[in-house]
Enzyme design. Sequence first.
Site, mmCIF file in Angstrom:
data_model
loop_
_atom_site.group_PDB
_atom_site.id
_atom_site.type_symbol
_atom_site.label_atom_id
_atom_site.label_comp_id
_atom_site.label_asym_id
_atom_site.label_seq_id
_atom_site.Cartn_x
_atom_site.Cartn_y
_atom_site.Cartn_z
ATOM 1 C CB SER A 1 -0.865 0.018 1.265
ATOM 2 O OG SER A 1 -1.444 1.303 1.449
ATOM 3 C CE1 TYR B 1 -3.556 -1.839 5.455
ATOM 4 C CE2 TYR B 1 -3.018 0.403 4.766
ATOM 5 C CZ TYR B 1 -3.450 -0.879 4.456
ATOM 6 O OH TYR B 1 -3.760 -1.205 3.151
ATOM 7 C CE LYS C 1 -1.271 -3.673 3.416
ATOM 8 N NZ LYS C 1 -1.510 -4.934 2.682
HETATM 9 N N1 LIG Z 1 -8.542 -0.453 -1.214
HETATM 10 C C1 LIG Z 1 -7.467 0.286 -1.126
HETATM 11 O O1 LIG Z 1 -7.541 1.513 -1.284
HETATM 12 C C2 LIG Z 1 -6.109 -0.352 -0.890
HETATM 13 C C3 LIG Z 1 -5.004 0.483 -0.981
HETATM 14 C C4 LIG Z 1 -3.753 -0.059 -0.762
HETATM 15 C C5 LIG Z 1 -3.613 -1.401 -0.473
HETATM 16 N N2 LIG Z 1 -4.723 -2.195 -0.366
HETATM 17 C C6 LIG Z 1 -4.499 -3.603 -0.037
HETATM 18 O O2 LIG Z 1 -5.157 -4.420 -0.971
HETATM 19 C C7 LIG Z 1 -5.466 -5.671 -0.361
HETATM 20 C C8 LIG Z 1 -6.900 -6.054 -0.695
HETATM 21 O O3 LIG Z 1 -7.772 -5.117 -0.076
HETATM 22 P P1 LIG Z 1 -9.125 -4.597 -0.754
HETATM 23 O O4 LIG Z 1 -9.045 -3.127 -0.818
HETATM 24 O O5 LIG Z 1 -9.441 -5.367 -1.969
HETATM 25 O O6 LIG Z 1 -10.131 -4.912 0.451
HETATM 26 P P2 LIG Z 1 -11.405 -5.829 0.590
HETATM 27 O O7 LIG Z 1 -11.870 -5.606 1.974
HETATM 28 O O8 LIG Z 1 -12.367 -5.610 -0.530
HETATM 29 O O9 LIG Z 1 -10.808 -7.305 0.429
HETATM 30 C C9 LIG Z 1 -9.976 -7.877 1.398
HETATM 31 C C10 LIG Z 1 -10.239 -9.374 1.407
HETATM 32 O O10 LIG Z 1 -9.290 -9.993 2.286
HETATM 33 C C11 LIG Z 1 -9.981 -10.927 3.078
HETATM 34 N N3 LIG Z 1 -9.271 -11.148 4.324
HETATM 35 C C12 LIG Z 1 -9.148 -10.314 5.390
HETATM 36 N N4 LIG Z 1 -8.464 -10.911 6.363
HETATM 37 C C13 LIG Z 1 -8.141 -12.140 5.914
HETATM 38 C C14 LIG Z 1 -7.433 -13.238 6.471
HETATM 39 N N5 LIG Z 1 -6.961 -13.181 7.727
HETATM 40 N N6 LIG Z 1 -7.273 -14.355 5.728
HETATM 41 C C15 LIG Z 1 -7.773 -14.413 4.468
HETATM 42 N N7 LIG Z 1 -8.466 -13.420 3.895
HETATM 43 C C16 LIG Z 1 -8.640 -12.298 4.615
HETATM 44 C C17 LIG Z 1 -11.343 -10.295 3.312
HETATM 45 O O11 LIG Z 1 -12.300 -11.257 3.725
HETATM 46 C C18 LIG Z 1 -11.636 -9.717 1.942
HETATM 47 O O12 LIG Z 1 -12.281 -10.657 1.111
HETATM 48 C C19 LIG Z 1 -5.154 -5.509 1.125
HETATM 49 O O13 LIG Z 1 -3.912 -6.108 1.430
HETATM 50 C C20 LIG Z 1 -5.076 -4.015 1.306
HETATM 51 O O14 LIG Z 1 -4.248 -3.645 2.382
HETATM 52 C C21 LIG Z 1 -5.959 -1.703 -0.573
#
Ligand SMILES: NC(=O)c1ccc[n+]([C@@H]2O[C@H](COP(=O)([O-])OP(=O)(O)OC[C@H]3O[C@@H](n4cnc5c(N)ncnc54)[C@H](O)[C@@H]3O)[C@@H](O)[C@H]2O)c1
Length: 284
Positions: free
Chosen positions: A141, A154, A158
Amino acid sequence: MELAGKVAVVTGGASGIGRATVELFAAEGAKVLIADIADEAGETLAERLGASAVYQRTDVSDPAAVEAMIEAAVSRFDGIDVLFNNAGMSCCAFPSFLDDTLEDFDRVMRVNVLGPMLGTRNAARIMARQGRGGVILNNASIAGTLAGHAMMTYRASKAALIQFSKSSAIDLARHGIRVNCIVPGHVRTELSSFGEKGAESGLAARIEEGVNAVYLSNQLIKRRGEPDDVAQVALFLASDRSRHMTGAVIPVEGGVTVGDPVNHLEQIFDARTAAFAAMERLDG
Ligand SMILES: NC(=O)c1ccc[n+]([C@@H]2O[C@H](COP(=O)([O-])OP(=O)(O)OC[C@H]3O[C@@H](n4cnc5c(N)ncnc54)[C@H](O)[C@@H]3O)[C@@H](O)[C@H]2O)c1
Protein backbone atom coordinates in the site's frame (compact mmCIF):
# COMPACT_ATOMS: atom_id res chain seq x y z
CA MET A 1 -4.88 -16.34 -22.65
CA GLU A 2 -1.74 -15.05 -20.94
CA LEU A 3 -1.96 -17.48 -18.04
CA ALA A 4 -3.04 -20.59 -19.95
CA GLY A 5 -1.90 -23.72 -18.12
CA LYS A 6 -0.88 -21.79 -14.98
CA VAL A 7 -2.11 -22.43 -11.45
CA ALA A 8 -2.61 -19.38 -9.23
CA VAL A 9 -3.57 -18.83 -5.60
CA VAL A 10 -5.11 -15.48 -4.65
CA THR A 11 -5.54 -14.73 -0.95
CA GLY A 12 -8.34 -12.35 -0.04
CA GLY A 13 -9.77 -13.39 -3.40
CA ALA A 14 -13.43 -13.08 -2.43
CA SER A 15 -13.62 -9.27 -2.50
CA GLY A 16 -12.20 -6.07 -3.96
CA ILE A 17 -8.76 -6.23 -5.59
CA GLY A 18 -8.50 -9.97 -4.95
CA ARG A 19 -11.82 -10.75 -6.61
CA ALA A 20 -10.99 -8.60 -9.67
CA THR A 21 -7.67 -10.48 -9.95
CA VAL A 22 -9.30 -13.89 -9.62
CA GLU A 23 -11.74 -12.97 -12.42
CA LEU A 24 -8.97 -11.66 -14.67
CA PHE A 25 -6.60 -14.59 -14.05
CA ALA A 26 -9.42 -17.07 -14.79
CA ALA A 27 -10.38 -15.17 -17.96
CA GLU A 28 -6.72 -15.41 -19.03
CA GLY A 29 -6.73 -19.19 -18.72
CA ALA A 30 -5.41 -19.82 -15.19
CA LYS A 31 -6.81 -22.27 -12.68
CA VAL A 32 -7.33 -20.24 -9.52
CA LEU A 33 -7.63 -21.15 -5.87
CA ILE A 34 -9.54 -18.43 -4.03
CA ALA A 35 -8.40 -18.24 -0.40
CA ASP A 36 -10.40 -16.12 2.02
CA ILE A 37 -12.34 -16.10 5.26
CA ALA A 38 -15.48 -14.71 3.57
CA ASP A 39 -16.96 -18.10 2.78
CA GLU A 40 -20.20 -17.06 1.11
CA ALA A 41 -18.59 -14.55 -1.25
CA GLY A 42 -15.72 -16.94 -2.02
CA GLU A 43 -17.98 -19.89 -2.77
CA THR A 44 -20.31 -17.80 -4.93
CA LEU A 45 -17.37 -16.51 -6.97
CA ALA A 46 -15.91 -20.01 -7.42
CA GLU A 47 -19.30 -21.35 -8.52
CA ARG A 48 -19.64 -18.57 -11.08
CA LEU A 49 -16.19 -19.34 -12.56
CA GLY A 50 -16.91 -23.09 -12.81
CA ALA A 51 -13.98 -25.43 -13.46
CA SER A 52 -11.47 -22.53 -13.46
CA ALA A 53 -11.74 -21.87 -9.74
CA VAL A 54 -12.10 -23.43 -6.35
CA TYR A 55 -12.66 -21.79 -2.97
CA GLN A 56 -10.78 -22.77 0.16
CA ARG A 57 -11.38 -21.14 3.53
CA THR A 58 -8.00 -19.84 4.66
CA ASP A 59 -7.10 -17.46 7.44
CA VAL A 60 -3.69 -16.33 6.18
CA SER A 61 -2.48 -15.68 9.72
CA ASP A 62 -2.85 -19.39 10.57
CA PRO A 63 0.22 -21.44 9.56
CA ALA A 64 -1.74 -24.72 9.25
CA ALA A 65 -4.40 -23.08 7.07
CA VAL A 66 -1.78 -21.57 4.74
CA GLU A 67 -0.06 -24.94 4.40
CA ALA A 68 -3.41 -26.55 3.56
CA MET A 69 -4.11 -23.77 1.01
CA ILE A 70 -0.94 -24.46 -0.96
CA GLU A 71 -1.42 -28.24 -0.72
CA ALA A 72 -5.00 -27.87 -1.99
CA ALA A 73 -3.87 -25.89 -5.06
CA VAL A 74 -1.17 -28.43 -5.83
CA SER A 75 -3.37 -31.51 -5.47
CA ARG A 76 -6.41 -29.97 -7.18
CA PHE A 77 -4.63 -28.34 -10.11
CA ASP A 78 -1.21 -29.90 -10.60
CA GLY A 79 1.34 -27.62 -8.94
CA ILE A 80 1.48 -23.89 -8.32
CA ASP A 81 2.87 -21.14 -10.56
CA VAL A 82 1.59 -17.88 -9.04
CA LEU A 83 0.80 -16.79 -5.49
CA PHE A 84 -0.80 -13.38 -4.95
CA ASN A 85 -0.47 -12.45 -1.26
CA ASN A 86 -3.33 -9.98 -1.43
CA ALA A 87 -5.34 -10.54 1.77
CA GLY A 88 -4.93 -7.69 4.17
CA MET A 89 -6.73 -5.70 6.82
CA SER A 90 -6.73 -2.14 8.01
CA CYS A 91 -6.14 -1.14 11.62
CA CYS A 92 -8.16 1.08 13.91
CA ALA A 93 -7.76 4.72 12.96
CA PHE A 94 -6.96 7.20 15.73
CA PRO A 95 -6.59 10.86 14.75
CA SER A 96 -3.62 11.10 17.15
CA PHE A 97 -1.07 8.39 17.92
CA LEU A 98 -1.26 9.51 21.57
CA ASP A 99 -4.68 7.84 21.72
CA ASP A 100 -3.77 4.67 19.82
CA THR A 101 -4.51 1.62 22.00
CA LEU A 102 -2.42 -0.65 19.72
CA GLU A 103 -4.90 -3.40 20.64
CA ASP A 104 -5.07 -4.69 17.07
CA PHE A 105 -1.30 -4.72 16.56
CA ASP A 106 -0.85 -8.50 16.74
CA ARG A 107 -3.81 -9.28 14.45
CA VAL A 108 -2.83 -6.71 11.80
CA MET A 109 0.80 -7.83 11.76
CA ARG A 110 -0.17 -11.49 11.56
CA VAL A 111 -2.54 -10.94 8.64
CA ASN A 112 -0.51 -8.34 6.71
CA VAL A 113 3.03 -9.59 7.33
CA LEU A 114 3.08 -13.13 8.71
CA GLY A 115 0.40 -14.23 6.18
CA PRO A 116 2.45 -13.28 3.08
CA MET A 117 5.61 -14.71 4.69
CA LEU A 118 3.94 -18.08 5.36
CA GLY A 119 2.40 -18.15 1.88
CA THR A 120 5.67 -17.23 0.18
CA ARG A 121 7.70 -19.82 2.07
CA ASN A 122 5.22 -22.65 1.50
CA ALA A 123 4.58 -21.84 -2.17
CA ALA A 124 8.29 -21.33 -2.88
CA ARG A 125 9.13 -24.72 -1.37
CA ILE A 126 6.84 -26.34 -3.93
CA MET A 127 7.96 -24.05 -6.78
CA ALA A 128 11.63 -24.87 -6.07
CA ARG A 129 10.85 -28.58 -6.12
CA GLN A 130 8.79 -28.33 -9.32
CA GLY A 131 11.73 -26.77 -11.11
CA ARG A 132 9.61 -24.57 -13.39
CA GLY A 133 10.14 -21.27 -11.54
CA GLY A 134 7.26 -19.26 -10.19
CA VAL A 135 5.84 -15.85 -9.37
CA ILE A 136 5.04 -14.35 -5.98
CA LEU A 137 3.13 -11.07 -5.79
CA ASN A 138 2.59 -9.07 -2.64
CA ASN A 139 -0.03 -6.39 -2.18
CA ALA A 140 1.35 -3.56 -0.03
CA SER A 141 0.00 0.00 0.00
CA ILE A 142 1.11 3.60 -0.36
CA ALA A 143 0.73 3.57 3.43
CA GLY A 144 3.96 1.55 3.39
CA THR A 145 5.91 4.06 1.29
CA LEU A 146 4.40 7.42 2.21
CA ALA A 147 4.76 8.58 5.79
CA GLY A 148 1.71 10.12 7.39
CA HIS A 149 -0.22 10.40 10.60
CA ALA A 150 -2.75 7.94 12.04
CA MET A 151 -3.07 4.22 11.26
CA MET A 152 0.50 3.58 12.37
CA THR A 153 0.13 -0.20 12.65
CA TYR A 154 -1.18 -0.50 9.08
CA ARG A 155 1.66 1.72 7.79
CA ALA A 156 4.28 -0.29 9.68
CA SER A 157 2.83 -3.60 8.43
CA LYS A 158 2.89 -2.53 4.78
CA ALA A 159 6.44 -1.13 5.06
CA ALA A 160 7.49 -4.49 6.51
CA LEU A 161 5.82 -6.31 3.63
CA ILE A 162 7.73 -4.21 1.08
CA GLN A 163 11.07 -5.01 2.70
CA PHE A 164 10.18 -8.71 2.92
CA SER A 165 9.16 -8.64 -0.73
CA LYS A 166 12.50 -7.24 -1.90
CA SER A 167 14.54 -9.52 0.36
CA SER A 168 12.67 -12.66 -0.69
CA ALA A 169 13.25 -11.68 -4.34
CA ILE A 170 16.97 -11.89 -3.60
CA ASP A 171 16.65 -15.16 -1.67
CA LEU A 172 14.39 -16.95 -4.15
CA ALA A 173 16.05 -15.85 -7.41
CA ARG A 174 18.28 -18.96 -7.35
CA HIS A 175 15.11 -21.05 -7.81
CA GLY A 176 13.84 -19.00 -10.74
CA ILE A 177 11.12 -17.47 -8.56
CA ARG A 178 10.31 -13.81 -9.20
CA VAL A 179 8.89 -11.71 -6.35
CA ASN A 180 7.30 -8.33 -6.99
CA CYS A 181 5.29 -5.97 -4.85
CA ILE A 182 2.29 -3.88 -5.89
CA VAL A 183 1.67 -0.62 -4.07
CA PRO A 184 -1.92 0.49 -4.60
CA GLY A 185 -3.20 3.93 -3.69
CA HIS A 186 -6.85 4.68 -3.05
CA VAL A 187 -8.88 1.89 -4.60
CA ARG A 188 -12.66 1.82 -4.35
CA THR A 189 -13.22 -1.23 -2.10
CA GLU A 190 -14.76 -2.04 1.26
CA LEU A 191 -11.39 -1.60 2.99
CA SER A 192 -10.94 2.03 1.99
CA SER A 193 -14.54 3.24 2.05
CA PHE A 194 -14.63 4.63 5.62
CA GLY A 195 -18.36 3.98 5.25
CA GLU A 196 -20.90 3.86 8.06
CA LYS A 197 -22.44 0.40 8.48
CA GLY A 198 -26.22 0.50 7.99
CA ALA A 199 -26.23 4.16 6.92
CA GLU A 200 -29.24 5.23 4.80
CA SER A 201 -28.38 5.93 1.16
CA GLY A 202 -28.29 9.75 1.46
CA LEU A 203 -25.78 9.68 4.30
CA ALA A 204 -23.69 6.95 2.61
CA ALA A 205 -23.51 9.00 -0.61
CA ARG A 206 -22.43 12.12 1.30
CA ILE A 207 -19.70 10.22 3.16
CA GLU A 208 -18.47 8.73 -0.13
CA GLU A 209 -18.44 12.16 -1.79
CA GLY A 210 -16.43 13.66 1.08
CA VAL A 211 -13.96 10.76 1.24
CA ASN A 212 -13.51 10.84 -2.57
CA ALA A 213 -12.65 14.54 -2.51
CA VAL A 214 -9.94 13.91 0.09
CA TYR A 215 -8.51 10.97 -1.83
CA LEU A 216 -8.38 12.91 -5.10
CA SER A 217 -6.90 16.06 -3.57
CA ASN A 218 -3.27 14.97 -4.11
CA GLN A 219 -3.80 12.37 -6.85
CA LEU A 220 -2.66 13.31 -10.37
CA ILE A 221 -5.22 11.11 -12.18
CA LYS A 222 -8.50 12.56 -11.02
CA ARG A 223 -10.56 9.40 -10.61
CA ARG A 224 -10.69 6.82 -7.84
CA GLY A 225 -8.73 3.64 -8.56
CA GLU A 226 -10.85 0.57 -9.27
CA PRO A 227 -9.95 -3.02 -8.30
CA ASP A 228 -9.38 -3.90 -11.96
CA ASP A 229 -6.68 -1.18 -12.24
CA VAL A 230 -4.63 -3.21 -9.78
CA ALA A 231 -5.65 -6.59 -11.21
CA GLN A 232 -4.27 -5.57 -14.63
CA VAL A 233 -0.85 -4.93 -13.09
CA ALA A 234 -1.05 -8.23 -11.19
CA LEU A 235 -1.73 -9.98 -14.51
CA PHE A 236 1.30 -8.33 -16.12
CA LEU A 237 3.51 -9.32 -13.18
CA ALA A 238 2.15 -12.88 -13.17
CA SER A 239 2.73 -13.31 -16.89
CA ASP A 240 5.92 -13.92 -18.84
CA ARG A 241 5.73 -10.35 -20.17
CA SER A 242 7.41 -9.24 -16.91
CA ARG A 243 10.01 -12.03 -17.10
CA HIS A 244 12.93 -9.64 -16.46
CA MET A 245 11.38 -8.05 -13.36
CA THR A 246 11.94 -9.14 -9.78
CA GLY A 247 12.24 -7.27 -6.49
CA ALA A 248 10.25 -4.39 -7.98
CA VAL A 249 7.95 -2.18 -5.92
CA ILE A 250 5.35 -0.83 -8.28
CA PRO A 251 2.97 2.02 -7.44
CA VAL A 252 -0.55 1.75 -8.89
CA GLU A 253 -1.95 4.91 -7.35
CA GLY A 254 -2.78 7.52 -9.98
CA GLY A 255 0.40 9.43 -9.15
CA VAL A 256 -0.19 10.08 -5.44
CA THR A 257 3.43 9.34 -4.49
CA VAL A 258 5.17 11.07 -7.42
CA GLY A 259 5.72 14.24 -5.45
CA ASP A 260 3.99 17.29 -4.06
CA PRO A 261 1.57 18.50 -6.77
CA VAL A 262 1.72 22.05 -5.38
CA ASN A 263 3.78 24.18 -7.78
CA HIS A 264 6.10 25.91 -5.32
CA LEU A 265 8.09 27.67 -8.02
CA GLU A 266 4.96 29.38 -9.30
CA GLN A 267 4.15 30.49 -5.75
CA ILE A 268 7.71 31.71 -5.19
CA PHE A 269 7.58 33.82 -8.40
CA ASP A 270 4.23 35.26 -7.22
CA ALA A 271 5.80 36.10 -3.83
CA ARG A 272 8.79 37.80 -5.53
CA THR A 273 6.54 39.79 -7.83
CA ALA A 274 4.44 40.91 -4.86
CA ALA A 275 7.63 41.94 -2.96
CA PHE A 276 8.91 43.99 -5.95
CA ALA A 277 5.50 45.64 -6.33
CA ALA A 278 5.40 46.53 -2.61
CA MET A 279 8.90 48.04 -2.77
CA GLU A 280 8.01 50.10 -5.84
CA ARG A 281 4.96 51.48 -4.04
CA LEU A 282 7.17 52.39 -1.02
CA ASP A 283 9.76 54.08 -3.29
CA GLY A 284 7.02 55.98 -5.10
N1 LIG B 1 -8.54 -0.45 -1.21
C1 LIG B 1 -7.47 0.29 -1.13
O1 LIG B 1 -7.54 1.51 -1.28
C2 LIG B 1 -6.11 -0.35 -0.89
C3 LIG B 1 -5.00 0.48 -0.98
C4 LIG B 1 -3.75 -0.06 -0.76
C5 LIG B 1 -3.61 -1.40 -0.47
N2 LIG B 1 -4.72 -2.20 -0.37
C6 LIG B 1 -4.50 -3.60 -0.04
O2 LIG B 1 -5.16 -4.42 -0.97
C7 LIG B 1 -5.47 -5.67 -0.36
C8 LIG B 1 -6.90 -6.05 -0.70
O3 LIG B 1 -7.77 -5.12 -0.08
P1 LIG B 1 -9.13 -4.60 -0.75
O4 LIG B 1 -9.05 -3.13 -0.82
O5 LIG B 1 -9.44 -5.37 -1.97
O6 LIG B 1 -10.13 -4.91 0.45
P2 LIG B 1 -11.40 -5.83 0.59
O7 LIG B 1 -11.87 -5.61 1.97
O8 LIG B 1 -12.37 -5.61 -0.53
O9 LIG B 1 -10.81 -7.30 0.43
C9 LIG B 1 -9.98 -7.88 1.40
C10 LIG B 1 -10.24 -9.37 1.41
O10 LIG B 1 -9.29 -9.99 2.29
C11 LIG B 1 -9.98 -10.93 3.08
N3 LIG B 1 -9.27 -11.15 4.32
C12 LIG B 1 -9.15 -10.31 5.39
N4 LIG B 1 -8.46 -10.91 6.36
C13 LIG B 1 -8.14 -12.14 5.91
C14 LIG B 1 -7.43 -13.24 6.47
N5 LIG B 1 -6.96 -13.18 7.73
N6 LIG B 1 -7.27 -14.36 5.73
C15 LIG B 1 -7.77 -14.41 4.47
N7 LIG B 1 -8.47 -13.42 3.89
C16 LIG B 1 -8.64 -12.30 4.61
C17 LIG B 1 -11.34 -10.29 3.31
O11 LIG B 1 -12.30 -11.26 3.72
C18 LIG B 1 -11.64 -9.72 1.94
O12 LIG B 1 -12.28 -10.66 1.11
C19 LIG B 1 -5.15 -5.51 1.12
O13 LIG B 1 -3.91 -6.11 1.43
C20 LIG B 1 -5.08 -4.01 1.31
O14 LIG B 1 -4.25 -3.64 2.38
C21 LIG B 1 -5.96 -1.70 -0.57
